[in-house]
Design a protein around this motif. Structure first.
Motif, PDB file in Angstrom:
ATOM      1  N   PHE A  88       0.842  -1.206   0.000  1.00 41.06           N
ATOM      2  CA  PHE A  88       0.000   0.000   0.000  1.00 41.06           C
ATOM      3  C   PHE A  88       0.876   1.254   0.000  1.00 41.06           C
ATOM      4  O   PHE A  88       0.655   2.181  -0.778  1.00 41.06           O
ATOM      5  N   PHE A  89       1.902   1.253   0.829  1.00 38.91           N
ATOM      6  CA  PHE A  89       2.748   2.440   0.925  1.00 38.91           C
ATOM      7  C   PHE A  89       3.512   2.710  -0.373  1.00 38.91           C
ATOM      8  O   PHE A  89       3.750   3.854  -0.722  1.00 38.91           O
ATOM      9  N   THR A  90       3.889   1.655  -1.073  1.00 38.83           N
ATOM     10  CA  THR A  90       4.608   1.885  -2.332  1.00 38.83           C
ATOM     11  C   THR A  90       3.648   2.185  -3.482  1.00 38.83           C
ATOM     12  O   THR A  90       4.087   2.478  -4.593  1.00 38.83           O
ATOM     13  N   GLY A  91       2.366   2.100  -3.221  1.00 40.61           N
ATOM     14  CA  GLY A  91       1.386   2.413  -4.253  1.00 40.61           C
ATOM     15  C   GLY A  91       1.054   1.240  -5.157  1.00 40.61           C
ATOM     16  O   GLY A  91       0.269   1.375  -6.104  1.00 40.61           O
ATOM     17  N   GLU A  92       1.623   0.055  -4.853  1.00 36.25           N
ATOM     18  CA  GLU A  92       1.324  -1.114  -5.700  1.00 36.25           C
ATOM     19  C   GLU A  92      -0.111  -1.590  -5.519  1.00 36.25           C
ATOM     20  O   GLU A  92      -0.705  -2.163  -6.433  1.00 36.25           O
ATOM     21  N   ARG A  93      -0.644  -1.418  -4.322  1.00 35.06           N
ATOM     22  CA  ARG A  93      -1.993  -1.895  -3.997  1.00 35.06           C
ATOM     23  C   ARG A  93      -2.761  -0.822  -3.240  1.00 35.06           C
ATOM     24  O   ARG A  93      -2.164  -0.006  -2.530  1.00 35.06           O
ATOM     25  N   SER A  94      -4.088  -0.849  -3.381  1.00 36.59           N
ATOM     26  CA  SER A  94      -4.903   0.081  -2.598  1.00 36.59           C
ATOM     27  C   SER A  94      -5.058  -0.479  -1.185  1.00 36.59           C
ATOM     28  O   SER A  94      -4.801  -1.662  -0.948  1.00 36.59           O
ATOM     29  N   LEU A  95      -5.519   0.375  -0.301  1.00 35.68           N
ATOM     30  CA  LEU A  95      -5.733  -0.071   1.074  1.00 35.68           C
ATOM     31  C   LEU A  95      -6.774  -1.199   1.089  1.00 35.68           C
ATOM     32  O   LEU A  95      -6.652  -2.179   1.818  1.00 35.68           O
ATOM     33  N   ARG A  96      -7.786  -1.034   0.242  1.00 35.37           N
ATOM     34  CA  ARG A  96      -8.833  -2.063   0.155  1.00 35.37           C
ATOM     35  C   ARG A  96      -8.250  -3.425  -0.238  1.00 35.37           C
ATOM     36  O   ARG A  96      -8.656  -4.451   0.284  1.00 35.37           O
ATOM     37  N   ASP A  97      -7.273  -3.396  -1.134  1.00 38.02           N
ATOM     38  CA  ASP A  97      -6.654  -4.655  -1.608  1.00 38.02           C
ATOM     39  C   ASP A  97      -5.942  -5.412  -0.498  1.00 38.02           C
ATOM     40  O   ASP A  97      -5.816  -6.627  -0.555  1.00 38.02           O
ATOM     41  N   ILE A  98      -5.410  -4.680   0.479  1.00 34.16           N
ATOM     42  CA  ILE A  98      -4.583  -5.358   1.477  1.00 34.16           C
ATOM     43  C   ILE A  98      -5.376  -5.777   2.717  1.00 34.16           C
ATOM     44  O   ILE A  98      -4.854  -6.435   3.600  1.00 34.16           O
ATOM     45  N   ILE A  99      -6.654  -5.369   2.777  1.00 36.53           N
ATOM     46  CA  ILE A  99      -7.486  -5.762   3.926  1.00 36.53           C
ATOM     47  C   ILE A  99      -8.089  -7.137   3.662  1.00 36.53           C
ATOM     48  O   ILE A  99      -8.687  -7.377   2.625  1.00 36.53           O
ATOM     49  N   VAL A 100      -7.895  -8.041   4.608  1.00 41.90           N
ATOM     50  CA  VAL A 100      -8.440  -9.395   4.480  1.00 41.90           C
ATOM     51  C   VAL A 100      -9.578  -9.520   5.472  1.00 41.90           C
ATOM     52  O   VAL A 100      -9.465  -9.071   6.620  1.00 41.90           O
TER      53      VAL A 100
END
Ligand SMILES: Nc1ncnc2c1ncn2[C@@H]1O[C@H](COP(=O)(O)OP(=O)(O)OP(=O)(O)O)[C@@H](O)[C@H]1O
Ligand SMILES: [Mg+2]
Length: 290
Positions: A88-100
């Motif tokens: 998320f911090f590097t911008g590769e993924r959105s915050l939504r993408d990293i929430i399980v």
């Protein structure tokens, strides 16, 4: 797992009274770090099961793993997050993408090495990240951070930024001494925080009370610092058994002693007066020292 979640809900609903069930819509997000002086005292197990206890009491909880230890949150929950905060911090993924999504709708974020990477990002990018993190905060009643043990910078950065810190200890003298070491850091670096004490793996009630009373007393006497004895969790074979099956013990056996203890801690957290408040985003800025 679904049936188990139902059982916990039933248990909670039977025991809930009306006051506990209603959550104040406007109440601010509570930011709590779970930490310890000595390793292996049960932080991660407590973080996962307490978070689920809070969810069963109708709180929206996001659990954030900041540790890269062996018994991680994802292992205990039997879930495999594909991405972590670093993405998320590097911008590769959105915050939504990293929430399980975990059981009962608990939200889980894997920390990965993310918190370190942030130091290298541009001010503009950090501001963008902060905006999303504030949204996450607004959508949660609790952000619970599971930290590692000890007073390394990696741990201390969380406990001096959080509003509420749960210090976990066992009754072992070394664990108690190390818990005192953490409380000493908090008294100096984050004196406004509310610090709670939990005695874990306790065999007898008087043993647990002794641990709690002793630490509260020395903090008061030598540090002039107020620590809240939140309670104890008994040593319970359901805990290692559940870990082995990668399921949270509070769901496997909501009637077990440790499960009832943890649910009791969750209820006490909700009943505490004078919860510290902060403006949205200030925690993250403190964390990243921006
Ligand atoms: N109340 C309990 N009763 C019995 N066993 C427990 C209890 N709490 C934790 N344990 C056991 O203690 C071990 C360590 O627990 P856990 O991984 O949660 O500790 P930790 O403090 O997060 O460790 P670390 O410092 O490595 O992050 C686990 O094997 C777990 O099964
Ligand atoms: Mg741990």
């Amino acid at each position: 797992m679904h049936d188990q979640a139902e059982r916990l809900r039933e248990l909670v609903n039977v025991q809930n009274n009306d006051k506990e069930e209603s959550r104040e819509e406007s109440s601010p997000t509570r930011i709590m770090a779970i930490t310890s002086g000595k390793g292996g005292v049960g932080k991660t197990n407590l973080a996962v099961n307490l978070a689920l206890g809070l969810v069963s009491l109708r709180q929206r909880v996001t659990l954030i793993d900041t540790d890269l230890g062996l018994a991680n949150i994802d292992l205990i929950l039997g879930i495999t997050p594909e991405y972590h905060l670093g993405h998320f911090f590097t911008g590769e993924r959105s915050l939504r993408d990293i929430i399980v999504e975990g059981p009962l709708g608990l939200r889980v974020i894997a920390g990965g090495s993310g918190f370190q990477e942030l130091a290298d990002l541009s001010e503009r990018h950090v501001d963008k990240c902060l905006k999303h993190l504030v949204e996450l905060e607004k959508g949660s009643d609790f952000l619970v951070f599971d930290t590692g043990a000890g007073i390394s910078y990696k741990v201390v950065q969380f406990i001096i930024a959080a509003d509420e810190i749960m210090v976990v200890t066992t009754s072992e003298p070394t664990a108690i001494a190390d818990a005192y070491g953490i409380i000493k850091v908090l008294a100096k670096e984050n004196p406004q925080a509310k610090v709670y004490l939990v005695a874990n793996m306790i065999r007898r009630e008087d043993e647990g009370n002794q641990v709690l009373e002793r630490l509260v007393m020395v903090a008061e006497k030598f540090l002039d610092f107020n620590v809240e004895p939140l309670g104890m969790v008994f040593y319970d074979s359901v805990v290692p058994a559940a870990v082995k099956h990668q399921e949270p013990f509070i769901l496997v056996n909501p009637q077990a002693a440790a499960s009832k203890n943890v649910l009791g801690l969750a209820r006490r957290l909700l009943a505490l007066p004078d919860i510290p408040v902060h403006s949205p985003g200030s925690f993250w800025r403190r964390l990243f020292r921006r």
